[in-house]
Design an enzyme around this catalytic site. Sequence first.
Site, PDB file in Angstrom:
ATOM      1  N   LYS A  37       0.828  -1.213   0.000  1.00  0.00           N
ATOM      2  CA  LYS A  37       0.000   0.000   0.000  1.00  0.00           C
ATOM      3  C   LYS A  37       0.864   1.267   0.000  1.00  0.00           C
ATOM      4  CE  LYS A  37      -1.679   1.520   4.070  1.00  0.00           C
ATOM      5  NZ  LYS A  37      -1.333   2.906   4.434  1.00  0.00           N
ATOM      6  N   ASN A  38       1.860   1.298   0.888  1.00  0.00           N
ATOM      7  CA  ASN A  38       2.616   2.540   1.043  1.00  0.00           C
ATOM      8  C   ASN A  38       3.611   2.799  -0.088  1.00  0.00           C
ATOM      9  OD1 ASN A  38       1.141   3.118   3.285  1.00  0.00           O
ATOM     10  ND2 ASN A  38       2.706   2.487   4.757  1.00  0.00           N
ATOM     11  N   ARG A 108      -3.804   9.902   4.427  1.00  0.00           N
ATOM     12  CA  ARG A 108      -2.497  10.534   4.552  1.00  0.00           C
ATOM     13  C   ARG A 108      -1.786  10.630   3.190  1.00  0.00           C
ATOM     14  NH1 ARG A 108      -0.629  13.151   8.318  1.00  0.00           N
ATOM     15  NH2 ARG A 108       1.562  13.656   8.151  1.00  0.00           N
ATOM     16  N   CYS A 132      -4.129   7.564   9.880  1.00  0.00           N
ATOM     17  CA  CYS A 132      -4.190   7.074  11.259  1.00  0.00           C
ATOM     18  C   CYS A 132      -3.761   8.170  12.229  1.00  0.00           C
ATOM     19  CB  CYS A 132      -3.264   5.875  11.437  1.00  0.00           C
ATOM     20  SG  CYS A 132      -3.790   4.433  10.527  1.00  0.00           S
ATOM     21  N   ARG A 137       1.644  14.682  13.318  1.00  0.00           N
ATOM     22  CA  ARG A 137       2.338  14.233  12.103  1.00  0.00           C
ATOM     23  C   ARG A 137       2.563  15.459  11.224  1.00  0.00           C
ATOM     24  NH1 ARG A 137      -0.675   8.797  10.046  1.00  0.00           N
ATOM     25  NH2 ARG A 137       1.253   8.465   8.879  1.00  0.00           N
ATOM     26  N   PRO A 138       3.566  16.261  11.601  1.00  0.00           N
ATOM     27  CA  PRO A 138       3.789  17.516  10.880  1.00  0.00           C
ATOM     28  C   PRO A 138       4.253  17.267   9.443  1.00  0.00           C
ATOM     29  CG  PRO A 138       5.571  17.115  12.437  1.00  0.00           C
ATOM     30  CD  PRO A 138       4.562  16.039  12.667  1.00  0.00           C
ATOM     31  N   ILE A 139       4.183  18.329   8.614  1.00  0.00           N
ATOM     32  CA  ILE A 139       4.642  18.194   7.227  1.00  0.00           C
ATOM     33  C   ILE A 139       5.733  19.231   6.918  1.00  0.00           C
ATOM     34  CG2 ILE A 139       2.531  17.132   6.309  1.00  0.00           C
ATOM     35  CD1 ILE A 139       1.919  20.033   5.239  1.00  0.00           C
ATOM     36  N   ASP A 140       6.421  19.669   7.980  1.00  0.00           N
ATOM     37  CA  ASP A 140       7.429  20.722   7.784  1.00  0.00           C
ATOM     38  C   ASP A 140       8.542  20.301   6.816  1.00  0.00           C
ATOM     39  OD1 ASP A 140       7.836  18.963  10.133  1.00  0.00           O
ATOM     40  OD2 ASP A 140       9.783  19.954  10.240  1.00  0.00           O
ATOM     41  N   GLN A 141       8.884  19.020   6.778  1.00  0.00           N
ATOM     42  CA  GLN A 141       9.977  18.593   5.890  1.00  0.00           C
ATOM     43  C   GLN A 141       9.540  18.606   4.418  1.00  0.00           C
ATOM     44  OE1 GLN A 141      13.142  18.213   7.239  1.00  0.00           O
ATOM     45  NE2 GLN A 141      11.931  19.044   8.936  1.00  0.00           N
ATOM     46  N   ASP A 320       5.249   0.363  11.884  1.00  0.00           N
ATOM     47  CA  ASP A 320       3.967  -0.234  11.470  1.00  0.00           C
ATOM     48  C   ASP A 320       3.815  -1.684  11.924  1.00  0.00           C
ATOM     49  OD1 ASP A 320       3.228   2.121  10.337  1.00  0.00           O
ATOM     50  OD2 ASP A 320       3.703   1.547   8.283  1.00  0.00           O
ATOM     51  N   ARG A 412      -8.508  -0.512   5.145  1.00  0.00           N
ATOM     52  CA  ARG A 412      -7.728   0.504   4.426  1.00  0.00           C
ATOM     53  C   ARG A 412      -6.413  -0.086   3.924  1.00  0.00           C
ATOM     54  NH1 ARG A 412      -6.162   4.417   8.334  1.00  0.00           N
ATOM     55  NH2 ARG A 412      -4.637   4.727   6.707  1.00  0.00           N
TER      56      ARG A 412
HETATM   57  N1  EPU Z   1       7.781  14.001  10.380  1.00  0.00           N
HETATM   58  C1  EPU Z   1       8.124  15.303  10.661  1.00  0.00           C
HETATM   59  N2  EPU Z   1       8.009  16.229   9.668  1.00  0.00           N
HETATM   60  C2  EPU Z   1       7.582  15.903   8.420  1.00  0.00           C
HETATM   61  C3  EPU Z   1       7.243  14.578   8.134  1.00  0.00           C
HETATM   62  C4  EPU Z   1       7.344  13.618   9.141  1.00  0.00           C
HETATM   63  O1  EPU Z   1       8.502  15.631  11.778  1.00  0.00           O
HETATM   64  O2  EPU Z   1       7.504  16.792   7.560  1.00  0.00           O
HETATM   65  C5  EPU Z   1       7.881  12.993  11.436  1.00  0.00           C
HETATM   66  C6  EPU Z   1       6.511  12.406  11.770  1.00  0.00           C
HETATM   67  O3  EPU Z   1       5.842  13.197  12.704  1.00  0.00           O
HETATM   68  C7  EPU Z   1       6.853  11.043  12.280  1.00  0.00           C
HETATM   69  C8  EPU Z   1       8.114  10.666  11.511  1.00  0.00           C
HETATM   70  O4  EPU Z   1       8.629  11.872  10.969  1.00  0.00           O
HETATM   71  O5  EPU Z   1       7.156  11.115  13.633  1.00  0.00           O
HETATM   72  C9  EPU Z   1       7.870   9.684  10.384  1.00  0.00           C
HETATM   73  O6  EPU Z   1       6.923  10.204   9.473  1.00  0.00           O
HETATM   74  P1  EPU Z   1       6.935   9.824   7.945  1.00  0.00           P
HETATM   75  O7  EPU Z   1       6.799  11.069   7.160  1.00  0.00           O
HETATM   76  O8  EPU Z   1       8.092   8.919   7.659  1.00  0.00           O
HETATM   77  O9  EPU Z   1       5.615   8.994   7.833  1.00  0.00           O
HETATM   78  P2  EPU Z   1       4.389   9.233   6.888  1.00  0.00           P
HETATM   79  O10 EPU Z   1       4.857   9.498   5.499  1.00  0.00           O
HETATM   80  O11 EPU Z   1       3.449  10.172   7.535  1.00  0.00           O
HETATM   81  C10 EPU Z   1       4.341   6.726   6.230  1.00  0.00           C
HETATM   82  C11 EPU Z   1       3.292   5.657   6.169  1.00  0.00           C
HETATM   83  C12 EPU Z   1       2.930   5.216   7.574  1.00  0.00           C
HETATM   84  C13 EPU Z   1       4.175   4.754   8.307  1.00  0.00           C
HETATM   85  C14 EPU Z   1       5.267   5.839   8.256  1.00  0.00           C
HETATM   86  C15 EPU Z   1       6.594   5.384   8.847  1.00  0.00           C
HETATM   87  C16 EPU Z   1       2.093   6.201   4.171  1.00  0.00           C
HETATM   88  C17 EPU Z   1       0.852   6.699   3.553  1.00  0.00           C
HETATM   89  N3  EPU Z   1       2.126   6.178   5.490  1.00  0.00           N
HETATM   90  O12 EPU Z   1       3.740   7.810   6.933  1.00  0.00           O
HETATM   91  O13 EPU Z   1       2.058   4.136   7.398  1.00  0.00           O
HETATM   92  O14 EPU Z   1       3.866   4.488   9.649  1.00  0.00           O
HETATM   93  O15 EPU Z   1       5.498   6.231   6.880  1.00  0.00           O
HETATM   94  O16 EPU Z   1       7.096   4.279   8.160  1.00  0.00           O
HETATM   95  O17 EPU Z   1       3.016   5.800   3.491  1.00  0.00           O
HETATM   96  C18 EPU Z   1       0.416   2.569   7.970  1.00  0.00           C
HETATM   97  O18 EPU Z   1       0.530   2.089   6.822  1.00  0.00           O
HETATM   98  O19 EPU Z   1      -0.240   1.999   8.876  1.00  0.00           O
HETATM   99  C19 EPU Z   1       1.068   3.836   8.289  1.00  0.00           C
HETATM  100  C20 EPU Z   1       0.727   4.573   9.337  1.00  0.00           C
END
Ligand code: EPU
Length: 435
Positions: A37-38, A108, A132, A137-141, A320, A412
């Site tokens: 999925k991811n 997401r 979830c 879950r910030p998006i600053d990066q 996960d 999902r």
């Molecule tokens: N983070 C930041 N700033 C950012 C982005 C992330 O601080 O701009 C932090 C997050 O708060 C978190 C960490 O970095 O603490 C990891 O976040 P990441 O961006 O890697 O995760 P994501 O892209 O939001 C994806 C998967 C998640 C999985 C995580 C970690 C998707 C759609 N989601 O989330 O999948 O847990 O990577 O591997 O790909 C799931 O499938 O159940 C699921 C939650």
Amino acid sequence: MYMYANKNNVRVFIDMDKLCVSGGRPLVGTVTIGGMKNAALPIIFATILVNDICVLENLPDVSDIKTALEIVRRMGAEVKQLDKFTYSIDTRTVRSNSVPLDLARNMRGSYYVLGAELGRFGRSFTSLPGGCNLGARPIDQHVKGFEALGATVNCTSGISCYSENRLVGASIYMDVASVGATANIMLAAATADGMTVIDNAAREPHIVDLANFLNSCGANISGAGTEVIKIRGVDKLYGGTYAIIPDMIEAGTYMIAAAATKGDLTINNVIPRHLEATTRKLVEMGVEVEEGDDYVRVRSDGNLKKARVKTDFYPGFPTDMNPQFCVLLCLAEGHSKITESVMDSRFKYTDELVRMGAKITVTGRDANIEGIDNFHPANVRAVDLRAGAAMVIAALSANGTTVIDDIYHIERGYEDMVGKLRSVGADIKRVSENI
Ligand code: EPU
């Protein structure tokens, strides 16, 4: 049965069905793992950037993927299902500024539309992403990356990005090795002018899969799977056919289900290297794991040793798999511990396991677990996707019938979980709730 509900001021259909699981039977036989999925999510949105016809194979049959395909379709793409797991997506007709916000805000992965649209149209607007609830879950990066490439980003109501001119490659150091931000920057940079270097990039297999897909369409990306990814922007991408990698989290979930039920499962269509962190912990706990080229076989006699698990970015132990592994640690002798170091808040599910007799104390990012003989049946909820899978595993090991609510979370991300588990001896069924 579906109910029309109001969630966060958005009208959505919520699946009100439940799972009934009568546990206590070992899982024995073979299950086949679907596409990841991811990995599939960024690749589906990447087709917008490709601006051509792409055929995607091995897409998992799960609701998040259906939602992603529907978002792309409502943006103007022609989406055709060629077989159960294969879709053709023609994005030449996609219009700029057409993201269906009602769908985007529920998942997401919809934020990948930003990198894809920014790369193709120089602008994008979407809602803040859902998914979830695992803490902040910030998006600053993502924002940092887009800005470095020359875009202006505004996150006051939804997320808008635009750039008057073609994006220009840049050197970007990621403060967190975020999967989502790495993928989004790769998308935006693939057709930018010049070279982009992402330092401290995520190394997850899905990042490699996205790079492989984009390269198969003519992009020039190297280093995916390491901490430094280099993207030399190209003028144009071309469509083609691409197969998504197998889902390592689905595979890991069945590995744990085998161990928790004293079963003997062969799990086919996997890349064993992607499962290494889970395999090593299982072996440490006394579970037998045999690795083949594209399968793993997992056997357990039920004598499980305690362990300490710390989640981390790949190749560390996947966040996960935290809830599913916690179930196994509950069944191990003595005191075990999970430390969550990726997500802010991933232990909401422990309250549900406690209803089933688990002895877990959560302090901050640590869950301390005292082993129990077995779970007892209860009425519980899937509080999120992986938590839902954990409830199923606990229910499969408990003697008696457990009812699991809110299973739309599970659906999902897990393809035909009921069918797959039934085929290896589980007594599990989906029942409609009368409302
Ligand atoms: N983070 C930041 N700033 C950012 C982005 C992330 O601080 O701009 C932090 C997050 O708060 C978190 C960490 O970095 O603490 C990891 O976040 P990441 O961006 O890697 O995760 P994501 O892209 O939001 C994806 C998967 C998640 C999985 C995580 C970690 C998707 C759609 N989601 O989330 O999948 O847990 O990577 O591997 O790909 C799931 O499938 O159940 C699921 C939650």
